[in-house]
Design a protein around this motif. Structure first.
Motif, PDB file in Angstrom:
ATOM      1  N   ARG A 276       0.530  -1.122  -0.306  1.00  0.00           N
ATOM      2  CA  ARG A 276      -0.551  -0.129  -0.436  1.00  0.00           C
ATOM      3  C   ARG A 276       0.454   0.756   0.217  1.00  0.00           C
ATOM      4  NH1 ARG A 276      -4.253  -0.811   5.015  1.00  0.00           N
ATOM      5  NH2 ARG A 276      -4.980   1.690   3.246  1.00  0.00           N
ATOM      6  N   ASN A 277       0.141   2.679   0.128  1.00  0.00           N
ATOM      7  CA  ASN A 277       0.937   3.366  -0.232  1.00  0.00           C
ATOM      8  C   ASN A 277       0.853   3.949   0.680  1.00  0.00           C
ATOM      9  OD1 ASN A 277       2.294   5.776  -0.909  1.00  0.00           O
ATOM     10  ND2 ASN A 277       0.067   6.668  -2.401  1.00  0.00           N
ATOM     11  N   ARG A 278       2.110   4.066   1.984  1.00  0.00           N
ATOM     12  CA  ARG A 278       1.876   4.449   3.147  1.00  0.00           C
ATOM     13  C   ARG A 278       2.635   6.783   2.987  1.00  0.00           C
ATOM     14  NH1 ARG A 278       1.933   0.095   6.000  1.00  0.00           N
ATOM     15  NH2 ARG A 278       2.510  -2.031   5.424  1.00  0.00           N
ATOM     16  N   ARG A 279       2.531   7.003   2.148  1.00  0.00           N
ATOM     17  CA  ARG A 279       2.769   8.131   2.335  1.00  0.00           C
ATOM     18  C   ARG A 279       1.608   8.772   1.326  1.00  0.00           C
ATOM     19  NH1 ARG A 279       9.323   9.592  -0.738  1.00  0.00           N
ATOM     20  NH2 ARG A 279       8.028   7.804  -1.755  1.00  0.00           N
ATOM     21  N   PRO A 280       0.457   9.111   1.893  1.00  0.00           N
ATOM     22  CA  PRO A 280      -0.815   9.501   1.197  1.00  0.00           C
ATOM     23  C   PRO A 280      -0.288  11.318   1.348  1.00  0.00           C
ATOM     24  CG  PRO A 280      -1.139   9.263   3.626  1.00  0.00           C
ATOM     25  CD  PRO A 280      -0.062   8.237   3.238  1.00  0.00           C
ATOM     26  N   ALA A 281      -1.510  11.617   0.086  1.00  0.00           N
ATOM     27  CA  ALA A 281      -0.954  13.013  -0.022  1.00  0.00           C
ATOM     28  C   ALA A 281      -1.941  13.366   1.084  1.00  0.00           C
ATOM     29  CB  ALA A 281      -1.732  13.384  -1.676  1.00  0.00           C
ATOM     30  N   HIS A 282      -1.344  15.085   0.972  1.00  0.00           N
ATOM     31  CA  HIS A 282      -1.346  15.816   1.741  1.00  0.00           C
ATOM     32  C   HIS A 282      -3.066  16.530   1.453  1.00  0.00           C
ATOM     33  CE1 HIS A 282      -1.802  18.728   5.478  1.00  0.00           C
ATOM     34  NE2 HIS A 282      -1.624  19.690   4.636  1.00  0.00           N
ATOM     35  N   ARG A 283      -4.095  16.246   2.450  1.00  0.00           N
ATOM     36  CA  ARG A 283      -5.524  17.024   1.647  1.00  0.00           C
ATOM     37  C   ARG A 283      -5.602  18.882   2.347  1.00  0.00           C
ATOM     38  NH1 ARG A 283      -9.845  14.368   0.723  1.00  0.00           N
ATOM     39  NH2 ARG A 283      -9.252  11.740   0.608  1.00  0.00           N
ATOM     40  N   HIS A 284      -5.995  19.938   1.128  1.00  0.00           N
ATOM     41  CA  HIS A 284      -5.641  20.879   1.323  1.00  0.00           C
ATOM     42  C   HIS A 284      -7.355  22.021   1.584  1.00  0.00           C
ATOM     43  CE1 HIS A 284      -1.333  21.445   0.657  1.00  0.00           C
ATOM     44  NE2 HIS A 284      -1.485  20.496  -0.252  1.00  0.00           N
ATOM     45  N   ASP A 285      -7.420  23.007   2.644  1.00  0.00           N
ATOM     46  CA  ASP A 285      -8.891  23.275   2.784  1.00  0.00           C
ATOM     47  C   ASP A 285      -9.241  24.547   1.418  1.00  0.00           C
ATOM     48  OD1 ASP A 285      -9.303  22.426   4.579  1.00  0.00           O
ATOM     49  OD2 ASP A 285      -8.377  23.335   5.975  1.00  0.00           O
ATOM     50  N   VAL A 286     -10.176  24.562   1.047  1.00  0.00           N
ATOM     51  CA  VAL A 286     -10.296  25.780  -0.044  1.00  0.00           C
ATOM     52  C   VAL A 286     -10.526  27.120   0.734  1.00  0.00           C
ATOM     53  CG1 VAL A 286     -12.076  26.513  -1.869  1.00  0.00           C
ATOM     54  CG2 VAL A 286     -11.629  24.199  -1.523  1.00  0.00           C
ATOM     55  N   HIS A 287      -9.982  27.959   0.556  1.00  0.00           N
ATOM     56  CA  HIS A 287      -9.697  29.269   0.673  1.00  0.00           C
ATOM     57  C   HIS A 287     -10.853  29.904   0.217  1.00  0.00           C
ATOM     58  CE1 HIS A 287      -5.681  28.931   1.677  1.00  0.00           C
ATOM     59  NE2 HIS A 287      -5.241  28.263   0.558  1.00  0.00           N
ATOM     60  N   THR A 288     -11.398  30.404   1.060  1.00  0.00           N
ATOM     61  CA  THR A 288     -12.843  31.579   0.931  1.00  0.00           C
ATOM     62  C   THR A 288     -12.825  32.473   2.162  1.00  0.00           C
ATOM     63  OG1 THR A 288     -15.379  31.094   0.889  1.00  0.00           O
ATOM     64  CG2 THR A 288     -14.482  30.033   2.368  1.00  0.00           C
ATOM     65  N   VAL A 289     -13.791  33.229   1.915  1.00  0.00           N
ATOM     66  CA  VAL A 289     -13.930  34.946   2.628  1.00  0.00           C
ATOM     67  C   VAL A 289     -15.231  33.762   4.215  1.00  0.00           C
ATOM     68  CG1 VAL A 289     -14.637  36.922   3.588  1.00  0.00           C
ATOM     69  CG2 VAL A 289     -12.132  35.816   1.415  1.00  0.00           C
ATOM     70  N   THR A 290     -15.107  33.888   5.128  1.00  0.00           N
ATOM     71  CA  THR A 290     -16.198  33.523   5.541  1.00  0.00           C
ATOM     72  C   THR A 290     -17.443  35.172   6.332  1.00  0.00           C
ATOM     73  OG1 THR A 290     -15.364  33.935   7.831  1.00  0.00           O
ATOM     74  CG2 THR A 290     -15.025  31.695   6.723  1.00  0.00           C
ATOM     75  N   ALA A 291     -17.943  34.750   5.861  1.00  0.00           N
ATOM     76  CA  ALA A 291     -19.469  36.132   6.095  1.00  0.00           C
ATOM     77  C   ALA A 291     -19.446  35.886   7.455  1.00  0.00           C
ATOM     78  CB  ALA A 291     -20.677  35.059   5.285  1.00  0.00           C
ATOM     79  N   THR A 292     -19.948  36.816   7.765  1.00  0.00           N
ATOM     80  CA  THR A 292     -19.879  37.784   9.100  1.00  0.00           C
ATOM     81  C   THR A 292     -21.239  36.968   9.490  1.00  0.00           C
ATOM     82  OG1 THR A 292     -20.787  39.586  10.693  1.00  0.00           O
ATOM     83  CG2 THR A 292     -20.722  39.561   8.860  1.00  0.00           C
ATOM     84  N   THR A 293     -21.839  36.858  11.047  1.00  0.00           N
ATOM     85  CA  THR A 293     -22.933  35.895  12.136  1.00  0.00           C
ATOM     86  C   THR A 293     -24.067  37.256  11.531  1.00  0.00           C
ATOM     87  OG1 THR A 293     -21.870  35.837  13.598  1.00  0.00           O
ATOM     88  CG2 THR A 293     -21.869  33.685  12.144  1.00  0.00           C
ATOM     89  N   LYS A 294     -23.096  38.092  11.771  1.00  0.00           N
ATOM     90  CA  LYS A 294     -24.522  39.526  12.544  1.00  0.00           C
ATOM     91  C   LYS A 294     -24.477  40.019  11.674  1.00  0.00           C
ATOM     92  CE  LYS A 294     -23.980  43.586  14.961  1.00  0.00           C
ATOM     93  NZ  LYS A 294     -23.062  44.862  15.678  1.00  0.00           N
ATOM     94  N   LYS A 295     -26.301  40.028  11.421  1.00  0.00           N
ATOM     95  CA  LYS A 295     -27.408  40.567  10.573  1.00  0.00           C
ATOM     96  C   LYS A 295     -27.624  41.939   9.953  1.00  0.00           C
ATOM     97  CE  LYS A 295     -28.068  36.148   8.661  1.00  0.00           C
ATOM     98  NZ  LYS A 295     -29.680  35.869   8.014  1.00  0.00           N
ATOM     99  N   ARG A 296     -27.000  43.182   9.583  1.00  0.00           N
ATOM    100  CA  ARG A 296     -28.078  44.242   9.966  1.00  0.00           C
ATOM    101  C   ARG A 296     -29.840  43.909   9.597  1.00  0.00           C
ATOM    102  NH1 ARG A 296     -24.582  47.962   5.657  1.00  0.00           N
ATOM    103  NH2 ARG A 296     -22.354  47.901   6.776  1.00  0.00           N
ATOM    104  N   PRO A 297     -30.034  44.778  10.694  1.00  0.00           N
ATOM    105  CA  PRO A 297     -32.136  44.798  11.258  1.00  0.00           C
ATOM    106  C   PRO A 297     -32.105  45.749   9.650  1.00  0.00           C
ATOM    107  CG  PRO A 297     -30.882  46.537  12.233  1.00  0.00           C
ATOM    108  CD  PRO A 297     -29.735  45.869  12.085  1.00  0.00           C
ATOM    109  N   GLN A 298     -33.215  44.700   9.326  1.00  0.00           N
ATOM    110  CA  GLN A 298     -34.039  45.504   8.066  1.00  0.00           C
ATOM    111  C   GLN A 298     -34.894  46.370   8.284  1.00  0.00           C
ATOM    112  OE1 GLN A 298     -35.953  42.221   6.223  1.00  0.00           O
ATOM    113  NE2 GLN A 298     -34.108  40.591   5.583  1.00  0.00           N
ATOM    114  N   SER A 299     -34.441  47.416   7.407  1.00  0.00           N
ATOM    115  CA  SER A 299     -35.895  48.191   8.089  1.00  0.00           C
ATOM    116  C   SER A 299     -37.066  48.548   7.382  1.00  0.00           C
ATOM    117  CB  SER A 299     -35.124  50.100   6.851  1.00  0.00           C
ATOM    118  OG  SER A 299     -36.000  50.614   6.763  1.00  0.00           O
ATOM    119  N   ALA A 300     -38.631  48.889   7.701  1.00  0.00           N
ATOM    120  CA  ALA A 300     -39.473  49.021   7.491  1.00  0.00           C
ATOM    121  C   ALA A 300     -39.638  49.042   6.084  1.00  0.00           C
ATOM    122  CB  ALA A 300     -40.455  49.199   8.391  1.00  0.00           C
ATOM    123  N   THR A 301     -38.794  50.092   5.450  1.00  0.00           N
ATOM    124  CA  THR A 301     -39.686  51.142   4.352  1.00  0.00           C
ATOM    125  C   THR A 301     -37.933  51.243   3.618  1.00  0.00           C
ATOM    126  OG1 THR A 301     -38.588  53.707   5.270  1.00  0.00           O
ATOM    127  CG2 THR A 301     -40.941  52.630   4.999  1.00  0.00           C
TER     128      THR A 301
END
Length: 456
Positions: free
Chosen positions: A424-449
């Motif tokens: 068996r292959n005893r030197r598996p390839a390293h896995r890499h994460d996908v680069h992305t920008v995480t969105a903020t969890t804080k949402k702005r309140p929506q206006s009635a108008t």
């Protein structure tokens, strides 16, 4: 090519002489022009060396197409090499793609590439790719594009394609680019920027003259020009009507000396001092129909220069329509030359293969007057200068026999033993994460108008 040159050269010939579209690298090793085995092919991509700077200078030194008034027209766009399931591939970025449904957008991991091409005049599916650059994680697309355009324009001036007294080089871009920012960064070069703007933008007119008796500081901005409010437009400085073959009657209106109101945020966050006033000409293009049958929408174009005449305005919107020829080049590179088909692991190999495909596309472009019209029975005859890139590539194998081959003959060798069976292959390839920008969890309140969205 300074390392593994013979293998890379025969790989480029195999791309051009293969029967039909390129599906995989293994199939290219079976083409007659590729005299080496598949091991040499993969070794050339893995350990070869290709000088991209010399190749770029060679392309810039060659013949380039020009517009009707003799100026160079450059188009810039970003295309993606999608790698959604390549978990062992580093430096992948979430790339924006369109789905099959209406208004369907998807983010798929891949490698985005910024491409600069020179556009031809008239109806054509040919362009002249001049430079290509992969966006690494953390790169600012605006900064990368400005650096890339500066490198290309400087190379054009060095090669003698632009001299003092010639018209400025026109750079055409879509709505994803910040045209005023691009014009400000490249203001020391003989270029003019033509960019499409979103339909929810708001520009400003020049500030009225300041009178000494008026209290307060002088105004920097005049009245608003709201794209979605015709009442704020006023009378245009230029109005013209044209009859086009594909789009029917076209109405063009232009307003002089309009600029965006800049603020210290996004790209201007690190700007020191007073923000500049970047004036330009706004063009609104309306057509009667589209070739696809869809309902046409008005197109807003912003040009970084002012005080135009009707002839120049007519040239500008026609040059923007020629920008879509870059899509034909992307389709040729991906679907015919197989640019994005190989399952390459490292970004260095991807860049090496990308420049090799770009060099392969350049050869049929230069061989257009020499290629024979090898057409199918259902295809119409075409003149040498009007043949499509795929049809020129179809006859490239006949031209290849008349040119000398600088690659040396391969030496006989035998493949290595490889991994023993059952181990068996005893030197598996390293896995890499996908680069992305995480969105903020804080949402702005929506206006009635809520107010309609407007971007300055």
């Amino acid at each position: 090519m300074s390392r593994r040159a013979d293998a890379l050269f025969e790989l480029c010939d195999a791309v051009l002489c293969a029967e039909g579209p390129v599906r995989s690298l293994a199939e290219l090793s079976l083409v007659g022009e590729h005299r080496r085995g598949h091991g040499g092919l993969y070794a050339g991509l893995a350990h070869g060396r290709l000088d991209a700077d010399r190749l770029r200078r060679a392309v810039l030194a060659g013949p380039l197409p020009r517009a009707a008034d003799g100026r160079l027209v450059l188009a810039v766009d970003i295309t993606c090499w999608l790698r959604p399931e390549a978990h062992t591939t580093p430096e992948r970025i979430l790339c924006h793609t369109y789905g099959r449904g209406k208004d369907s957008h998807m983010m798929i991991p891949g490698w985005p590439y910024s491409v600069v091409v020179a556009l031809e005049t008239g109806r054509s599916s040919w362009t002249t790719p001049l430079d290509i650059h992969r966006l690494a994680p953390g790169d600012d697309a605006a900064i990368v594009t400005a650096t890339q355009l500066r490198r290309v324009v400087t190379g054009l001036i060095t090669a003698g394609h632009w001299r003092p007294g010639d018209p400025d080089i026109l750079i055409v871009a879509d709505a994803g680019y910040d045209g005023p920012r691009l014009a400000f960064v490249l203001r020391d070069l003989p270029v003019a920027v033509l960019v499409r703007m979103r339909s929810d933008r708001v520009l400003r007119r020049p500030a009225p003259p300041h009178t000494p008796t008026t209290p307060g500081r002088p105004r920097r901005h005049g009245g608003e020009f709201v794209f979605g409010d015709p009442a704020s437009w006023g009378e245009p400085d230029i109005t013209a009507h044209h009859d086009t073959r594909l789009y029917g009657p076209a109405r063009v209106r232009a307003w002089n000396r309009l600029h965006p109101r800049l603020t210290h945020r996004t790209a201007w966050l690190t700007h020191t001092g007073t923000l500049p006033i970047i004036e330009g000409t706004l063009i609104r293009l309306e057509v009667n129909r589209l070739p696809s049958g869809a309902i046409p929408k008005p197109v807003w174009l912003w040009h970084s220069q002012t005080d135009h005449d009707p002839a120049l305005v007519n040239l500008l919107w026609q040059a923007f329509l020629r920008r879509f020829d870059i899509e034909h080049t992307f389709r040729m590179l991906k679907q015919t030359l197989g640019w994005t088909n190989p399952k390459i692991r490292t970004p260095d190999q991807a860049d090496r293969w990308t420049w090799l495909v770009l060099a392969a596309y350049t050869q049929p472009r230069l061989a257009r007057p020499l290629a024979a019209d090898l057409r199918h029975p259902w295809e119409k005859p075409a003149e040498p200068h009007h043949m499509t890139p795929a049809r020129v590539r179809r006859g490239f194998r006949h031209l290849r026999r008349q040119t000398p081959c600088p690659a040396r003959a391969p030496k006989p060798s035998r493949p290595g033993p490889g991994r023993p069976p059952g181990h068996r292959n005893r030197r598996p390839a390293h896995r890499h994460d996908v680069h992305t920008v995480t969105a903020t969890t804080k949402k702005r309140p929506q206006s009635a108008t809520p107010r309609p969205r407007r971007t300055g």
